[in-house]
Structures are given as C-alpha cells and as structure tokens.
Design a protein around this motif. Sequence first.
Motif, PDB file in Angstrom:
ATOM      1  N   LEU A 218      28.949  45.164  40.322  1.00  0.00           N
ATOM      2  CA  LEU A 218      28.973  45.274  41.389  1.00  0.00           C
ATOM      3  C   LEU A 218      27.408  44.072  41.645  1.00  0.00           C
ATOM      4  CD1 LEU A 218      30.312  48.055  42.655  1.00  0.00           C
ATOM      5  CD2 LEU A 218      31.933  46.498  42.123  1.00  0.00           C
ATOM      6  N   ILE A 390      32.749  35.991  36.071  1.00  0.00           N
ATOM      7  CA  ILE A 390      32.616  37.157  37.056  1.00  0.00           C
ATOM      8  C   ILE A 390      33.648  37.933  37.931  1.00  0.00           C
ATOM      9  CG2 ILE A 390      30.849  36.562  39.362  1.00  0.00           C
ATOM     10  CD1 ILE A 390      30.206  40.172  37.059  1.00  0.00           C
ATOM     11  N   ASP A 391      34.202  36.591  38.173  1.00  0.00           N
ATOM     12  CA  ASP A 391      35.997  36.690  38.616  1.00  0.00           C
ATOM     13  C   ASP A 391      36.446  37.569  37.898  1.00  0.00           C
ATOM     14  OD1 ASP A 391      34.364  35.898  41.082  1.00  0.00           O
ATOM     15  OD2 ASP A 391      35.225  33.775  41.370  1.00  0.00           O
ATOM     16  N   PHE A 392      36.775  37.004  36.946  1.00  0.00           N
ATOM     17  CA  PHE A 392      37.801  37.985  35.738  1.00  0.00           C
ATOM     18  C   PHE A 392      36.953  39.166  34.996  1.00  0.00           C
ATOM     19  CE2 PHE A 392      38.301  33.281  35.693  1.00  0.00           C
ATOM     20  CZ  PHE A 392      39.362  33.151  35.842  1.00  0.00           C
ATOM     21  N   LEU A 394      35.478  41.059  36.857  1.00  0.00           N
ATOM     22  CA  LEU A 394      34.682  42.509  37.712  1.00  0.00           C
ATOM     23  C   LEU A 394      36.095  43.330  37.511  1.00  0.00           C
ATOM     24  CD1 LEU A 394      32.839  43.730  40.111  1.00  0.00           C
ATOM     25  CD2 LEU A 394      34.763  42.472  41.789  1.00  0.00           C
ATOM     26  N   PRO A 395      36.870  42.129  38.055  1.00  0.00           N
ATOM     27  CA  PRO A 395      38.405  43.694  37.744  1.00  0.00           C
ATOM     28  C   PRO A 395      38.805  44.072  36.568  1.00  0.00           C
ATOM     29  CG  PRO A 395      38.571  40.772  38.245  1.00  0.00           C
ATOM     30  CD  PRO A 395      37.343  41.393  37.848  1.00  0.00           C
ATOM     31  N   VAL A 396      38.121  43.521  35.587  1.00  0.00           N
ATOM     32  CA  VAL A 396      38.490  44.314  34.533  1.00  0.00           C
ATOM     33  C   VAL A 396      38.049  45.422  34.104  1.00  0.00           C
ATOM     34  CG1 VAL A 396      39.220  43.475  31.614  1.00  0.00           C
ATOM     35  CG2 VAL A 396      39.883  42.036  33.019  1.00  0.00           C
ATOM     36  N   LEU A 398      36.414  46.872  36.205  1.00  0.00           N
ATOM     37  CA  LEU A 398      36.568  47.741  37.424  1.00  0.00           C
ATOM     38  C   LEU A 398      38.073  48.755  36.613  1.00  0.00           C
ATOM     39  CD1 LEU A 398      36.041  46.862  41.297  1.00  0.00           C
ATOM     40  CD2 LEU A 398      34.842  48.588  39.785  1.00  0.00           C
ATOM     41  N   ILE A 399      39.111  48.644  36.884  1.00  0.00           N
ATOM     42  CA  ILE A 399      40.235  48.984  35.765  1.00  0.00           C
ATOM     43  C   ILE A 399      40.252  49.915  35.022  1.00  0.00           C
ATOM     44  CG2 ILE A 399      42.667  48.785  34.572  1.00  0.00           C
ATOM     45  CD1 ILE A 399      42.608  45.860  36.701  1.00  0.00           C
ATOM     46  N   LEU A 400      39.700  49.389  33.605  1.00  0.00           N
ATOM     47  CA  LEU A 400      39.200  49.947  32.718  1.00  0.00           C
ATOM     48  C   LEU A 400      38.550  51.231  32.624  1.00  0.00           C
ATOM     49  CD1 LEU A 400      37.705  47.157  29.803  1.00  0.00           C
ATOM     50  CD2 LEU A 400      40.188  48.268  29.778  1.00  0.00           C
ATOM     51  N   TYR A 402      38.356  52.817  36.124  1.00  0.00           N
ATOM     52  CA  TYR A 402      38.657  53.725  36.470  1.00  0.00           C
ATOM     53  C   TYR A 402      39.862  54.700  36.338  1.00  0.00           C
ATOM     54  CZ  TYR A 402      37.040  52.125  41.615  1.00  0.00           C
ATOM     55  OH  TYR A 402      36.042  51.540  42.451  1.00  0.00           O
TER      56      TYR A 402
END
Lengths: 495, 154
Positions: A218, A390-392, A394-396, A398-400, A402
């Motif tokens: 973040l 970082i655009d790729f 960050l979501p990956v 975050l998902i892992l 969470y």
Amino acid sequence: MIEAFIEAITWLFRPSMLIILVAATAVGLFVGVLPALGGMVGCALLLVILPYMSPEIGLTILLAFHSVTFTGGSITAILLNIPGTNVNAATLIDGFPMSQRGEGERAIGASVTSSSLGGLVPVFLAFAMIPLIMPIVMLFKTPEMLGLIILGLSCLAFLTGDSVIKGCISGCLGLLLAMIGFHGATGILRFTFGIDFLYDGFDLVALALGMFGVAELLDISIKGHATVAPKYQKSGGLSNVMLGVKDVFNHKSLWLRSMLIGYVAGIIPGVGAETATFIAYAQAKQTSRHPELFGTGVVEGVIAPEAANNAKEAGALLTTLAFGIPGSAIMAILLGAFMMVNVIPGPRMLIDYLPLCFTMLLGIAFANVIGGVISLFAAPYLCRAASIHIDFLLPVVLILAYTGVYVLRESMFSIASVIFFALLGILMKRYGYSRPALLLGFVLGLLFEKYFWLSLKFWGPLFFMKPSFLIEMAIVLALFAYPYLRKVFSRSRKT
Amino acid sequence: MKIKHSSYFLICLILVSLYFIGESLTFGSREASMVPLMLSCAIFVMAAVELWKELPRKKAKQTPVTFEASEHSESQLSRGGVVLGWAMGFFLGIYLLGFLLAIPLFIFSYLKFKKRAWLVAILLPVVITAFIYCVFEIGFQLQLFRGKILELII
C-alpha cells in the motif's frame, strides 16, 4: 546427536519434501527478484500455509524460501541496477558496471556462487557450533530468559527505530497487543472490547501480513512508485557464467573473510544485513591490490557482499534458535512461525528439537545449492519478473493476504485486523517507529509475562538481582548508553 | 508554529495507553493486570516524552498554530485515500458477495481503473480465482465465505 542427524536426513530426502523444497526455492528466487516484495513479504504470506503442514516441512520450506531471496535479489542488482532487496545494494556498486561492460553473465556467475556458498558453508559451521552452544544455553533459567527477551527487544528497538524512545514504544506496544484476549492463568478476558473474535487475541499471521506485506505494498502504491522501470534490460547468456564461478575460487581468501564477517554480524542481534554487506565490501576494497578500481566493475566487489549476505542469515538463525533472540524483522517473523507450530526457540530448542534443527539447517544448505543452480541457468529469465508492475502485484497480494488470513479462523474480523495492522504499519513506517520491534514484542509477549511471573514465583521479588540477569541488563543499559557515551567521548577528545 | 503529523500519532498512543491503564485496573487480579499496567504506563511515559520533544518550541516571534501541510503532498494523500479505498472496498466486497465473486470483480475493476488492457483485465481475474478455488476449496477442502447476500438468498 548422530541419531538426530540421521533422522534429519531421512526427513529431508523424502520425495514429497524434496519436491516442496525445490518449489519453495524457485518461488523464493522469484520473490527475491521482485523489488516490491522481497523475502519479508514472501515469508509473511507463507505463514498462511504453515498450519497445514508438519513443523518439519513447514519450517524447512520457510527457511529455504527465505535463504534464497537474497540470491534472487542480486540478479536484478547486477543486470538492472535495481537491488531486489536492500541487502543487495552493495552488489550493484560493481555488479552493474560489469554488466554494462558486457560482463553481466560473469558477475552473475560470481554473485550466485559466492552467495550460495555463503549460505551453504555457515550451515556446517552451525553444525559444529551446536555442541559448543548446548552447555551454555542449558544454564539459562526463567530470569535469564526474561532478560533475554528484554535484551532481544532492546536490540531491535535500538537499531530499527528512528529514535530509542520510538523503538521502545514499538516494543512495548507489541508486548501489550499480545496481552489482548483470554488470560490463561486467571481466565480473565483482557482488552477484548466485547468482541468475541478478540477472545483468542490477534493472529500473528494477520499482524505480520498487515504490517509487512500489505502495508509495504500500500505504501508503494501511495508513493506512486513503479516497481521497476525496465528501461535497461540486458539479457545474459551462459557463456561467461563459468568464468564468474571460477572467480570465486580464485578469490578464496576474500570469499572466506567476507563470509566470516557476515556470519559474525548475523550472530550479533540487530546488526542489519545491509551493514554486514557494506563492511564486507569495505574490507574487500581495503585489502585489494587495486582499490581504486572498486566501483568501476571489479569482480571482488561482487563476491564480498554476496558472501556476507547469506552467511549473515545463517548466523542470525543460530542466535534465533539457540537463544530466541531474532536479530532482524525477518527472523522475528520466523520466530513467530516457530511459535505457530508450537516450537519455542530458546535454550530448550537445541535439546528438545535437535532433529528439527538439523532438518532446517540441511534444508537451507539444500536450498542454497538448488537456488544457485537455478540462478546460474535462469538468471536472464528471472530478471524479467522484475518488470512486473505494482498494479498487478497489489491485487494479487491483497487477495492472498485476505484469503489466507480468513481461512485461519474463518472470520471476517481476521481480514479487518489485517487492514488495521496495515494502517498501523504505514503510520509506523512514516513516523520512524520500529515495526520489527512491535512484531517481536507481539511474538514474545505472553512468554514475557509467563517468565516474569515464574521468576517472581521461584526466585522471589529479588530475582532481578541474579548475577546473570544483571549481566543481561548491563548489556541492555550499555546498548542505550552507547550513543550518549560516544557523544561525551567525542566532545572530550575535541576539547 | 506547526504541529507535526507524527505528534497526532503520539497523542493517539497516549490516549490508547490511558485506556489500557484504566482497563488494567478493572481486572481485579494482580496476575492479570500487573504486566499490562506496567507496559501501558511505560508507553504513556515514553509517548509523552516524545511528544514533548516534538512539540514546537516558543520562538521570538510566535506564529499561530497551523496544521502541517507540506509533510506529504496533497497528491500523495489523495492517492493514499484511493489505495486504502480499494483495500476497504475489497473487504466490503468479500463481506457482501463472498470470495469467489469479489476476487474476480476486484481484480477486473482495479486493473480497468489503472487503464490496463482488456485481455489482462479479464485473464488475470480468471487465473487468480481459479488458483484460489483450487488451493483452498479443493486442496485444503475449506469453504470460503460465500457472502452475506448469498446467505440471505439461501
């Protein structure tokens, strides 16, 4: 001891273990190449799968994964002038100029060989040191253990915060966070705010993932930095790699000195890996016949820091295992990982879990060999991973994070706590507080309280007058007094 | 006279430590309250000392107290808000829709927000959702949260 060693070899050479180890090593190299992630975020993410494995497998792959991240980081330092981890910063001083001169493959050959041997040889040093350490650690009783916790926290607080006070606040905050939940000895609920989820306290995984994994990503997104600007991307062949390998053997004494510097720096808690690599680099320059060439692309400038960085981790692991004092954030995460599988590092570790210790050490040795071989042949391909934006990531991540933290307790509060710790982590990073000290405080919080009460119970209120405890506290005091004493001495010298 | 952002953080720490001190005194057992009380007091004292060090000193010409505006640029703050918004939004998405719907939706919308190509924005969510499903639901045999909306419908 021989039985423990044989048991460890049996564990290590099971087909399932070998497959997992190779996979963990490959992933570790890949993560090491990614400048935004690094070993710390990777280890925090790996904590999620730890409860589903036996301690032997889980801890060994965690250590194997961690031990090769620096090797991966050196590849991008040499080829792209971007260190995968801060530890690889010293490598790029000479590695990148070599690469620009068309000697990238040679530099990679030297760096990977030096780094892998730097991780491999200290493992055997650790084997030799365990019998020597065992009688010493047996002398530690509860007051000394309490002293060790205070000493470990002080080291991290002193060395990783912007100021001593901020470091101490972080350590105390970590200890206090560990007190949240059900108090085993009295059955009293402490600081739960009426939330059922907090009856069992916060999860270490949520804290580590939030503070080091999610917070880091973040923060990078907030700062708006691209992970890597892949403008200069030199693809290396394999023709000169062997030349680099030979370079290491031609500079045996330099490699040995640098490895020992790293190893000793690792044993002393709190000495950062960055410090160890730059000390190794400086001694390489000082002892060289051509110091003026350093910085222009000499292979000695690659060999020295790379030998020190992996050796440092092996030394730090020994201190973490034998005394329960982690010298860095990543060792604090590893300490937490040990506790997650009910293995408590400290004096009893080398006695109660000797086969496990040997399995882990052999696992590191194995990972370094495999990691070295993979790096030598796949360096140009691994390098491409550094251009992942970082655009790729960050979501990956975050998902892992969470998903991983949710499955531990099947509660949405787990995810909420990751967000809470991520916010706290960002603020602490910005304002110069020590996140490693908070993590260590959290990991050791309940042990701190337990040892405190046991010391009071068995040694009475004057337990702190025990000579061994006093020695530990004297070291803590010396640590805090050192900067002030240095100021006084430098002033008196001037006058 | 400027007040640093870090001072607000310290004020929060002082308030939290005061709360913890108050709470510790209500436990009714020395064994349960002593260590947290010691730690809370230590945090309170250290945070107060640090705050005192950080507070602006009186100068010859006193200027009115203002918020520090230059420490982080406005763009960075707004970017921070956006990034945190995504992290919170994903959490809310999971709560309402469950993991298996929120994950592809989150990745797709995030990548399109970042103006990434359609192909990547469609492929990556499919791959990641399949990976999560295979690892957790098939591999570890765990049922991921299905979301409040689905719970209400069923």
